[in-house]
Scaffold this active site. Structure first.
Site, PDB file in Angstrom:
ATOM      1  N   ASP A 108      -2.380 -14.981  29.158  1.00  0.00           N
ATOM      2  CA  ASP A 108      -2.647 -16.369  29.489  1.00  0.00           C
ATOM      3  C   ASP A 108      -3.613 -16.462  30.661  1.00  0.00           C
ATOM      4  OD1 ASP A 108      -1.821 -19.234  29.090  1.00  0.00           O
ATOM      5  OD2 ASP A 108      -1.143 -19.005  31.164  1.00  0.00           O
ATOM      6  N   GLU A 130      -1.623   4.079  27.216  1.00  0.00           N
ATOM      7  CA  GLU A 130      -0.570   5.095  27.199  1.00  0.00           C
ATOM      8  C   GLU A 130       0.342   4.930  25.979  1.00  0.00           C
ATOM      9  OE1 GLU A 130       1.670   5.251  30.822  1.00  0.00           O
ATOM     10  OE2 GLU A 130      -0.102   4.921  32.066  1.00  0.00           O
TER      11      GLU A 130
END
Length: 551
Positions: free
Chosen positions: A214, A274
């Protein structure tokens, strides 16, 4: 395994990890999707109950608007606990079940992270506001008043008025780009960045496939707190805030979109890298430099995977000249950016109403969305052809609409509950009293009614998404030769195996166009696409799609 097999496996692995590139994402506004406990408010269990419906659309992922603990002053975009589910929506266990079942159906799950600000009821802010020397005293943006007691600068809130609120315990102002109950976090403090990255890791460890971020360009503010310059009348653009909002009177050079943001986005990308096949989608809220910022934030492979700006969320109709202008600017400012397009979402009037589209034009726009270079976001109910609901003032929930009524009615009209069963009193959304009224006109377009009609809007959207999946050029290929021929927009999409020629009449007048020569075959007939050999007359809301295999 021979070399060829290794190469093919490598390509397949990369394609799977880059599902987001050209992917179709279905946005769910959880308050309004499906209520499972009859309290009139949608919830996580309700979403789980409807996963088969979403999977049947053929989309790649769902994006769920915030469901974190919140006082709901801005309906979840004011977070008081980033690591828990608001009881209104269920529990963490409910989310884990949703996640597992979505994955079992081949759906990725993205969640809406609101990092630029928190709720004023978040423990971080509760501590920060108590004094100027507590452990979290600089976790939010605090500033002394001017000598006359007025705010430190002229920055404005998107929701109206000054972006500064007085705190008597500190004798200082705090920054809020949105409601006064949404204080802005201080990203110049590395401890704040670390805490928010830990939040992201919490959800990644749970198994989410990425984030919709956002107000991604609001993270940092100008440390010098310089005044924003005035924006000339002729340059004002009401795509981010309604025209009646004084927010449009400024060029927001210093209150957002600061250069320091790049380093944080790279930290966030490194974290998501990751985890396998995760993606970040940023919302860029800037009326003057949205495409430029999109390019900055998606450049290379160390920042965001994709971003969306507001060019196709504006009131301005999507005409051929405007579409070409947007893509020309995108090429000029951000040639390697990966955009994500949306015509509707939870913050703007539904595009069927905003652009005053008839059914044929809605169908055409759905196909256009699936043909444009970039990823695509569909907003719940868009696939039913839903128009905006006119919510009366006494039923308004949105503080934005209440503030600027009647010139701007806020965002409730696009947030009314999903319609599932035409004949049910509350259209299958709930058996309780819905938090926003359910439109009788929308009920006529309920899912059960459209499911029964093979030529309905719902089936059309399914076929449009299937077309994109069937043609790699449309999903993730290059885009070239965009041309405006009167009301007609033409362009090519190209992959290693095929070229697709696209022509869309986005105007009110018919236009004959000359088709390119070659060994083309017509595609998209089941979507209403026109046939043609050398020339084709495209009437309003018509389109023509042709594909050619490469040797």
């Amino acid at each position: 395994m021979n070399v060829q097999n290794i190469v093919e496996l490598s390509k397949a692995t990369k394609a799977a990890s880059e599902w987001w590139r050209g992917g179709v994402i279905y946005q769910i506004y959880p308050r309004s999707f499906q209520d499972s406990n009859d309290d009139g408010i949608g919830d996580l269990k309700g979403i789980t109950q409807r996963l088969d419906y979403i999977a049947d659309l053929g989309v790649d992922a769902i994006w769920i608007s915030p469901f974190f603990k919140s006082p709901m002053k801005d309906f979840g975009y004011d977070v008081s606990d980033y690591r828990d589910v608001d009881p209104m929506f269920g529990s963490l266990e409910d989310f884990r079940v949703l996640l597992d079942q979505a994955h079992a159906k081949g759906l990725k799950v993205m969640i809406d992270l609101v990092l630029s600000h928190s709720s004023d009821q978040h423990p971080w802010f509760a501590e920060s506001r108590t004094s100027r020397d507590n452990p979290k005293c600089d976790w939010y943006v605090w500033a002394d008043p001017k000598p006359d007691g007025t705010p430190p600068n002229n920055w404005l809130s998107i929701f109206g008025g000054s972006a500064w609120q007085w705190e008597p315990r500190r004798l200082q102002y705090y920054l809020h780009n949105f409601l006064t109950s949404q204080p802005d976090l201080n990203f110049h403090n590395i401890a704040v960045q670390d805490a928010l990255l830990d939040v992201a890791r919490f959800w990644l460890e749970m198994g989410v496939d990425g984030f919709r971020l956002d107000t991604i360009n609001f993270y940092f503010h100008d440390k010098q707190l310089r005044d924003n310059p005035a924006l000339p009348m002729e340059e004002r653009n009401a795509s981010i805030a309604p025209a009646v909002n004084p927010y449009n009177h400024q060029d927001h050079l210093y209150s957002k979109s600061q250069p320091e943001n790049i380093a944080f986005l790279e930290r966030l990308r490194a974290l998501t890298d990751e985890y396998e096949s995760c993606a970040c989608l940023g919302e860029v809220g800037d009326a003057q430099r949205g495409l430029e910022i999109m390019g900055e934030y998606t450049s290379g492979d160390r920042r965001m995977h994709m971003c969306y700006a507001f060019e196709f969320l504006e009131k301005r109709p999507l005409t051929a000249p405007y579409a070409k202008q947007v893509f020309d600017q995108l090429e000029e400012k951000a040639g390697d950016a990966w955009p994500c397009w949306a015509f509707s979402n939870h913050d703007v009037q539904r595009h069927a109403s905003r652009w005053q589209l008839g059914d044929d034009a809605i169908r055409q726009h759905a196909v256009l969305m699936m043909c444009l270079r970039g990823s695509a976001c569909l907003y719940q109910g868009e696939e039913l052809g839903l128009h905006e609901v006119d919510v009366p003032f006494e039923r308004l929930q949105d503080p934005y609409g209440i503030e600027f009524w009647p010139e701007f009615k806020g965002r409730d009209g696009c947030r009314t509950p999903m319609v599932w069963v035409a004949q049910d009193e509350q259209s299958g959304f709930t058996t309780g009293e819905p938090w926003l009224p359910i439109s009788a006109a929308q009920a006529e377009q309920a899912v059960d009614r459209l499911e029964a009609d093979d030529q309905s809007m719902l089936h059309h959207y399914r076929r449009a998404i299937a077309l994109r999946r069937a043609h790699p050029a449309l999903a993730s290929g290059a885009q070239s030769d965009m041309t405006q021929i009167g009301p007609v927009l033409t362009f090519r999409r190209e992959s290693a195996s095929e070229t697709v020629f696209c022509a869309f009449n986005l105007g009110a007048d018919s236009k004959q166009i000359h088709l390119p020569k070659g060994d083309w075959r017509i595609i998209g007939r089941d979507l209403g696409g026109a046939d043609g050999a050398e020339n084709v007359m495209l009437h309003p809301a018509q389109f023509c799609l042709m594909a050619m295999d490469k040797g």
